[in-house]
Design a protein around this motif. Structure first.
Motif, short mmCIF file in Angstrom:
data_model
loop_
_atom_site.label_atom_id
_atom_site.label_comp_id
_atom_site.label_asym_id
_atom_site.label_seq_id
_atom_site.Cartn_x
_atom_site.Cartn_y
_atom_site.Cartn_z
N GLU A 8 0.81 -1.22 0.00
CA GLU A 8 0.00 0.00 0.00
C GLU A 8 0.84 1.26 0.00
O GLU A 8 0.54 2.22 -0.71
N LYS A 9 1.88 1.29 0.83
CA LYS A 9 2.73 2.48 0.93
C LYS A 9 3.44 2.77 -0.40
O LYS A 9 3.53 3.92 -0.82
N GLU A 10 3.93 1.73 -1.03
CA GLU A 10 4.62 1.89 -2.29
C GLU A 10 3.67 2.39 -3.38
O GLU A 10 4.03 3.26 -4.17
N ILE A 11 2.47 1.84 -3.38
CA ILE A 11 1.46 2.26 -4.36
C ILE A 11 1.09 3.72 -4.14
O ILE A 11 1.01 4.50 -5.09
N ALA A 12 0.89 4.11 -2.88
CA ALA A 12 0.56 5.50 -2.56
C ALA A 12 1.68 6.44 -3.00
O ALA A 12 1.43 7.52 -3.54
N LEU A 13 2.91 6.03 -2.80
CA LEU A 13 4.07 6.84 -3.20
C LEU A 13 4.10 7.04 -4.71
O LEU A 13 4.30 8.16 -5.19
N LEU A 14 3.88 5.99 -5.45
CA LEU A 14 3.88 6.09 -6.91
C LEU A 14 2.68 6.91 -7.41
O LEU A 14 2.82 7.67 -8.37
N ASN A 15 1.55 6.79 -6.74
CA ASN A 15 0.39 7.60 -7.13
C ASN A 15 0.65 9.09 -6.89
O ASN A 15 0.19 9.93 -7.67
N LYS A 16 1.41 9.42 -5.85
CA LYS A 16 1.79 10.82 -5.62
C LYS A 16 2.68 11.33 -6.75
O LYS A 16 2.56 12.48 -7.17
N GLN A 17 3.54 10.47 -7.24
CA GLN A 17 4.41 10.86 -8.36
C GLN A 17 3.57 11.08 -9.62
O GLN A 17 3.87 11.98 -10.41
N VAL A 18 2.53 10.30 -9.81
CA VAL A 18 1.63 10.50 -10.95
C VAL A 18 0.94 11.85 -10.83
O VAL A 18 0.83 12.60 -11.80
N GLU A 19 0.50 12.19 -9.61
CA GLU A 19 -0.16 13.48 -9.39
C GLU A 19 0.77 14.65 -9.71
O GLU A 19 0.33 15.67 -10.22
N LYS A 20 2.05 14.49 -9.41
CA LYS A 20 3.02 15.56 -9.66
C LYS A 20 3.18 15.86 -11.14
O LYS A 20 3.64 16.94 -11.51
N LEU A 21 2.80 14.93 -12.00
CA LEU A 21 2.89 15.16 -13.44
C LEU A 21 1.97 16.30 -13.88
O LEU A 21 2.21 16.93 -14.90
#
Length: 161
Positions: A8-21
């Motif tokens: 879950e933590k890793e997925i949340a981290l990657l989703n934050k990177q998607v948002e930064k796009l």
């Protein structure tokens, strides 16, 4: 165990990177460096997703600039590609779990199956499959019921493996 093995933590981290796009002040190189740190920690330096993010760059050739200034392309192709790569990484985590963690978890279960009875294994697996807040306490109670020799064997084999 959960389907995606506590990613879950890793997925949340990657989703934050998607948002930064979508940020107005998006800087590809800064974003790549941060994303590569996360991806390397999650997947390891040799994973294809790490290389794909590392290879992202803007193409400033005349043909590409001409295509990018036309009306047919409204989205940034590099951001679109980055989003697709991270979406694939998230899907991998959701489906397969964290790389390397599965083998480690499997080895621990093999050790437990060697040292415990079938009933004890079944009880531990039931506790692990439940989504409860006191899971650690319930596991501790089960392990506390074991004799000292079994606990020492389990711990020493886990440390060696």
């Amino acid at each position: 165990m959960k389907k995606y093995d506590m990613a879950e933590k890793e997925i949340a981290l990657l989703n934050k990177q998607v948002e930064k796009l979508a940020d107005n002040s998006f800087d590809l190189e800064a974003w790549k460096k941060q994303t590569l740190l996360f991806l390397t920690r999650i997947f390891g330096p040799d994973h294809p997703v790490v290389k794909m993010i590392s290879d992202l760059k803007y193409d400033y050739s005349s043909w590409h600039l001409r295509d990018a200034t036309g009306n047919e392309k409204t989205d940034d192709p590099v951001k679109m590609q980055a989003r697709e790569i991270l979406d694939a990484a998230v899907l991998e985590l959701e489906t397969l779990g964290i790389p390397g963690k599965t083998e480690h978890t499997s080895a621990i279960w093999d050790i437990l199956e060697d040292e415990l009875t079938g009933k004890q294994i079944k009880e531990l697996k039931e506790i692990m499959s439940e989504n409860i807040s006191d899971r650690a306490q319930k596991i501790s109670e089960k392990l506390n019921a074991l004799n000292k020799e079994n606990l020492i064997n389990i711990l020493s084999r886990i440390m060696i493996s």
